[in-house]
Design a protein around this motif. Structure first.
Motif, PDB file in Angstrom:
ATOM      1  N   ARG A 255       0.844  -1.187   0.000  1.00 28.51           N
ATOM      2  CA  ARG A 255       0.000   0.000   0.000  1.00 28.51           C
ATOM      3  C   ARG A 255       0.885   1.245   0.000  1.00 28.51           C
ATOM      4  O   ARG A 255       1.726   1.428   0.880  1.00 28.51           O
ATOM      5  CB  ARG A 255      -0.913   0.014   1.220  1.00 28.51           C
ATOM      6  CG  ARG A 255      -1.811   1.246   1.283  1.00 28.51           C
ATOM      7  CD  ARG A 255      -2.767   1.196   2.443  1.00 28.51           C
ATOM      8  NE  ARG A 255      -3.735   0.117   2.295  1.00 28.51           N
ATOM      9  CZ  ARG A 255      -4.721  -0.115   3.156  1.00 28.51           C
ATOM     10  NH1 ARG A 255      -4.842   0.648   4.238  1.00 28.51           N
ATOM     11  NH2 ARG A 255      -5.548  -1.109   2.953  1.00 28.51           N
ATOM     12  N   SER A 285      -6.012  -4.045  -7.910  1.00 29.72           N
ATOM     13  CA  SER A 285      -6.851  -4.602  -6.852  1.00 29.72           C
ATOM     14  C   SER A 285      -8.252  -4.902  -7.375  1.00 29.72           C
ATOM     15  O   SER A 285      -8.844  -5.940  -7.040  1.00 29.72           O
ATOM     16  CB  SER A 285      -6.922  -3.620  -5.680  1.00 29.72           C
ATOM     17  OG  SER A 285      -7.744  -4.118  -4.656  1.00 29.72           O
ATOM     18  N   TRP A 301      -6.881 -14.184  -1.936  1.00 31.50           N
ATOM     19  CA  TRP A 301      -6.204 -13.044  -1.322  1.00 31.50           C
ATOM     20  C   TRP A 301      -7.257 -12.065  -0.812  1.00 31.50           C
ATOM     21  O   TRP A 301      -8.289 -11.856  -1.441  1.00 31.50           O
ATOM     22  CB  TRP A 301      -5.315 -12.325  -2.353  1.00 31.50           C
ATOM     23  CG  TRP A 301      -4.089 -13.093  -2.720  1.00 31.50           C
ATOM     24  CD1 TRP A 301      -4.001 -14.106  -3.639  1.00 31.50           C
ATOM     25  CD2 TRP A 301      -2.791 -12.917  -2.176  1.00 31.50           C
ATOM     26  NE1 TRP A 301      -2.705 -14.574  -3.697  1.00 31.50           N
ATOM     27  CE2 TRP A 301      -1.938 -13.862  -2.816  1.00 31.50           C
ATOM     28  CE3 TRP A 301      -2.246 -12.061  -1.223  1.00 31.50           C
ATOM     29  CZ2 TRP A 301      -0.580 -13.962  -2.528  1.00 31.50           C
ATOM     30  CZ3 TRP A 301      -0.891 -12.158  -0.940  1.00 31.50           C
ATOM     31  CH2 TRP A 301      -0.076 -13.096  -1.579  1.00 31.50           C
ATOM     32  N   SER A 302      -6.968 -11.449   0.309  1.00 25.84           N
ATOM     33  CA  SER A 302      -7.857 -10.419   0.835  1.00 25.84           C
ATOM     34  C   SER A 302      -7.760  -9.174  -0.043  1.00 25.84           C
ATOM     35  O   SER A 302      -6.662  -8.681  -0.313  1.00 25.84           O
ATOM     36  CB  SER A 302      -7.481 -10.074   2.279  1.00 25.84           C
ATOM     37  OG  SER A 302      -8.291  -9.031   2.770  1.00 25.84           O
ATOM     38  N   ASN A 304      -9.559  -6.149   0.562  1.00 24.19           N
ATOM     39  CA  ASN A 304      -9.436  -5.085   1.554  1.00 24.19           C
ATOM     40  C   ASN A 304     -10.220  -5.514   2.793  1.00 24.19           C
ATOM     41  O   ASN A 304     -10.805  -6.606   2.826  1.00 24.19           O
ATOM     42  CB  ASN A 304      -9.923  -3.731   1.004  1.00 24.19           C
ATOM     43  CG  ASN A 304     -11.350  -3.787   0.489  1.00 24.19           C
ATOM     44  OD1 ASN A 304     -12.237  -4.363   1.128  1.00 24.19           O
ATOM     45  ND2 ASN A 304     -11.581  -3.187  -0.676  1.00 24.19           N
ATOM     46  N   ARG A 305     -10.238  -4.672   3.798  1.00 27.29           N
ATOM     47  CA  ARG A 305     -10.889  -5.049   5.052  1.00 27.29           C
ATOM     48  C   ARG A 305     -12.402  -5.121   4.930  1.00 27.29           C
ATOM     49  O   ARG A 305     -13.055  -5.790   5.730  1.00 27.29           O
ATOM     50  CB  ARG A 305     -10.503  -4.054   6.149  1.00 27.29           C
ATOM     51  CG  ARG A 305      -9.024  -4.117   6.526  1.00 27.29           C
ATOM     52  CD  ARG A 305      -8.695  -3.090   7.606  1.00 27.29           C
ATOM     53  NE  ARG A 305      -7.278  -3.129   7.960  1.00 27.29           N
ATOM     54  CZ  ARG A 305      -6.713  -2.301   8.838  1.00 27.29           C
ATOM     55  NH1 ARG A 305      -7.456  -1.370   9.443  1.00 27.29           N
ATOM     56  NH2 ARG A 305      -5.421  -2.400   9.108  1.00 27.29           N
ATOM     57  N   GLU A 306     -12.959  -4.453   3.939  1.00 25.29           N
ATOM     58  CA  GLU A 306     -14.414  -4.445   3.789  1.00 25.29           C
ATOM     59  C   GLU A 306     -14.936  -5.744   3.185  1.00 25.29           C
ATOM     60  O   GLU A 306     -15.894  -6.336   3.682  1.00 25.29           O
ATOM     61  CB  GLU A 306     -14.847  -3.267   2.900  1.00 25.29           C
ATOM     62  CG  GLU A 306     -14.708  -1.918   3.574  1.00 25.29           C
ATOM     63  CD  GLU A 306     -15.211  -0.810   2.678  1.00 25.29           C
ATOM     64  OE1 GLU A 306     -16.145  -0.103   3.097  1.00 25.29           O
ATOM     65  OE2 GLU A 306     -14.670  -0.665   1.568  1.00 25.29           O
ATOM     66  N   GLY A 308     -12.919  -8.562   2.184  1.00 21.60           N
ATOM     67  CA  GLY A 308     -12.135  -9.778   2.423  1.00 21.60           C
ATOM     68  C   GLY A 308     -11.744 -10.466   1.133  1.00 21.60           C
ATOM     69  O   GLY A 308     -11.345  -9.816   0.163  1.00 21.60           O
ATOM     70  N   THR A 309     -11.894 -11.797   1.082  1.00 21.57           N
ATOM     71  CA  THR A 309     -11.493 -12.576  -0.093  1.00 21.57           C
ATOM     72  C   THR A 309     -12.655 -12.878  -1.031  1.00 21.57           C
ATOM     73  O   THR A 309     -12.457 -13.531  -2.056  1.00 21.57           O
ATOM     74  CB  THR A 309     -10.876 -13.915   0.333  1.00 21.57           C
ATOM     75  OG1 THR A 309     -11.883 -14.701   0.989  1.00 21.57           O
ATOM     76  CG2 THR A 309      -9.693 -13.713   1.266  1.00 21.57           C
ATOM     77  N   ARG A 327       3.450  -9.942  -0.419  1.00 21.77           N
ATOM     78  CA  ARG A 327       3.165  -8.604   0.091  1.00 21.77           C
ATOM     79  C   ARG A 327       4.477  -7.998   0.582  1.00 21.77           C
ATOM     80  O   ARG A 327       5.142  -8.581   1.442  1.00 21.77           O
ATOM     81  CB  ARG A 327       2.186  -8.667   1.256  1.00 21.77           C
ATOM     82  CG  ARG A 327       0.828  -9.260   0.918  1.00 21.77           C
ATOM     83  CD  ARG A 327      -0.089  -8.281   0.260  1.00 21.77           C
ATOM     84  NE  ARG A 327      -1.476  -8.716   0.315  1.00 21.77           N
ATOM     85  CZ  ARG A 327      -2.413  -8.326  -0.521  1.00 21.77           C
ATOM     86  NH1 ARG A 327      -2.114  -7.490  -1.494  1.00 21.77           N
ATOM     87  NH2 ARG A 327      -3.652  -8.763  -0.396  1.00 21.77           N
ATOM     88  N   TRP A 332       3.687  -8.969   6.731  1.00 25.69           N
ATOM     89  CA  TRP A 332       3.579 -10.144   5.874  1.00 25.69           C
ATOM     90  C   TRP A 332       4.940 -10.822   5.727  1.00 25.69           C
ATOM     91  O   TRP A 332       5.053 -12.057   5.807  1.00 25.69           O
ATOM     92  CB  TRP A 332       3.043  -9.750   4.492  1.00 25.69           C
ATOM     93  CG  TRP A 332       2.646 -10.940   3.639  1.00 25.69           C
ATOM     94  CD1 TRP A 332       1.404 -11.479   3.530  1.00 25.69           C
ATOM     95  CD2 TRP A 332       3.511 -11.721   2.797  1.00 25.69           C
ATOM     96  NE1 TRP A 332       1.436 -12.548   2.669  1.00 25.69           N
ATOM     97  CE2 TRP A 332       2.715 -12.725   2.202  1.00 25.69           C
ATOM     98  CE3 TRP A 332       4.862 -11.683   2.494  1.00 25.69           C
ATOM     99  CZ2 TRP A 332       3.228 -13.670   1.313  1.00 25.69           C
ATOM    100  CZ3 TRP A 332       5.392 -12.627   1.612  1.00 25.69           C
ATOM    101  CH2 TRP A 332       4.578 -13.602   1.035  1.00 25.69           C
TER     102      TRP A 332
END
Length: 382
Positions: A255, A285, A301-302, A304-306, A308-309, A327, A332
């Motif tokens: 990021r 992304s 892979w995730s 983002n936090r909203e 997830g995968t 990452r 990581w």
């Protein structure tokens, strides 16, 4: 046995148009961090050789190999039958010749001399054209044509709309484009290298091309999927978990952060570069999110936090999807890399033009490949 259609006598056409399940390999851009991709590919190649009991080139294993920027160099080499060992040596031994510092005027000249890049690309692909039979499988790359404002997905697909000359038209057929020029166009990263000029029409000004990473397809997996399924391209592979496997390999992600207190000291061109780089990350992304939604993700892979995968979402039946990457974040790496990485090395790893970091990038990729890659991911189910 039934007679093989004449159009399938070449290896390329057997891969693109022959029957049976298909395997697609997509390779991200990322400069010298392409060494990470090579480490994953080396492990994949090893598994194929080990399971099959003989040396099989990845150009024979995958039915289409496509890439963007440094991924285009790797894709071209594999499609020409080179081994991953040759690719590793290329990055370790030749990258410093491309990313060599010289006296250049910041903001008025690109950071590096494009002649060195062109020379090294020609070392890999020679003087071949897109229709050269030495391309033993399907091959594609992404570039950005600036004089028309259009992203270019170009391949050795003989059913593509602009493959052959058209009566009454002055356009040079795609099949006659030199591989070296196309790969050079895909790697012409703004700020780093000058654009590439490619003749498109006879007796007219050349097209102006820059790095494919400034399209939405620095990760080319999504556009390659569309290429092999949309009727417009004439390939029309069958969909389904048993029919199509897509393997996508990254060059390391992280990021990008710009602290507000640093904005006052940032020159406009530097902020513009950071914004462009961040946009490339965002589109990458988004591409990963779509691929994990449309396909059955074997290495999720995730996003983002909203979201997830996306493991709980509907869909995921159009193809098997595998994403290999690392990452370049401290937490990581601490959890996945057996070794120590200094803060200075971490900063260097995030750059695309630091050839001295290639051995470390390769080792991170090698360790990650051992953990992530499984035989069933790449068509070695039995």
């Amino acid at each position: 046995m039934p007679e093989v259609p004449a159009e399938l006598h070449s290896k390329r056409d057997q891969h693109l148009f022959g029957p049976g399940p298909k395997r697609l390999l997509a390779l991200d851009g990322g400069g010298v961090r392409g060494a990470i991709s090579v480490a994953f590919l080396e492990h994949i190649e090893h598994l194929v050789w080990e399971r099959k009991g003989r040396e099989i080139r990845l150009g024979d294993w995958f039915d289409l190999i496509g890439g963007t920027s440094t991924g285009a160099i790797i894709a071209g080499a594999l499609a020409l039958g080179h081994t991953t060992r040759e690719l590793e040596q290329f990055y370790r031994q030749r990258a410093h010749l491309v990313f060599r510092s010289s006296l250049r005027i910041p903001g008025l000249q690109a950071r590096f001399n494009a002649k060195a890049l062109s020379a090294e690309i020609e070392r890999v692909v020679g003087d071949k054209t897109l229709d050269d039979p030495e391309l033993i499988t399907g091959f594609a790359l992404m570039a950005k044509r600036m004089d028309t404002g259009s992203p270019w997905l170009i391949s050795n697909n003989p059913r593509a709309p602009y493959w052959d000359a058209r009566p009454g038209r002055t356009a040079i057929p795609n099949r006659k484009y030199r591989l070296a020029n196309l790969v050079r166009a895909s790697t012409a990263a703004p700020f780093y290298f000058d654009p590439e000029l490619i003749s498109i029409h006879e007796n007219e000004p050349s097209g102006l091309f820059i790095d494919g990473g400034v399209t939405p397809y620095n990760d080319p997996g999504l556009i390659l999927f569309l290429m092999v399924t949309l009727k417009a391209y004439g390939i029309c592979w069958s969909l389904g978990l048993k029919n199509l496997t897509i393997v996508s390999i990254g060059t390391g992600s992280y990021r990008r952060r710009v602290k507000p207190e640093h904005l006052g000291f940032m020159q406009p061109i530097s902020l513009a570069y950071q914004a462009l780089s961040s946009l490339i990350d965002d589109t990458q992304s988004q591409s990963l999110m779509l691929m994990q939604l449309l396909g059955k993700s074997l290495v999720p892979w995730s996003i983002n936090r909203e979201v997830g995968t996306l493991a709980g979402e509907k869909g995921g039946r159009l193809f098997k999807f595998v994403r290999y990457d690392v990452r370049l974040e401290r937490d990581w790496l601490d959890a996945n890399y057996e070794g120590t990485i200094s803060d200075e090395e971490l900063v260097a790893l995030r750059e695309m033009s630091r050839p001295e970091i290639i051995p470390l990038a390769y080792e991170i990729g090698r360790q990650a490949a051992k953990k992530q890659v499984r035989p069933e991911h790449i068509g070695l189910d039995t």
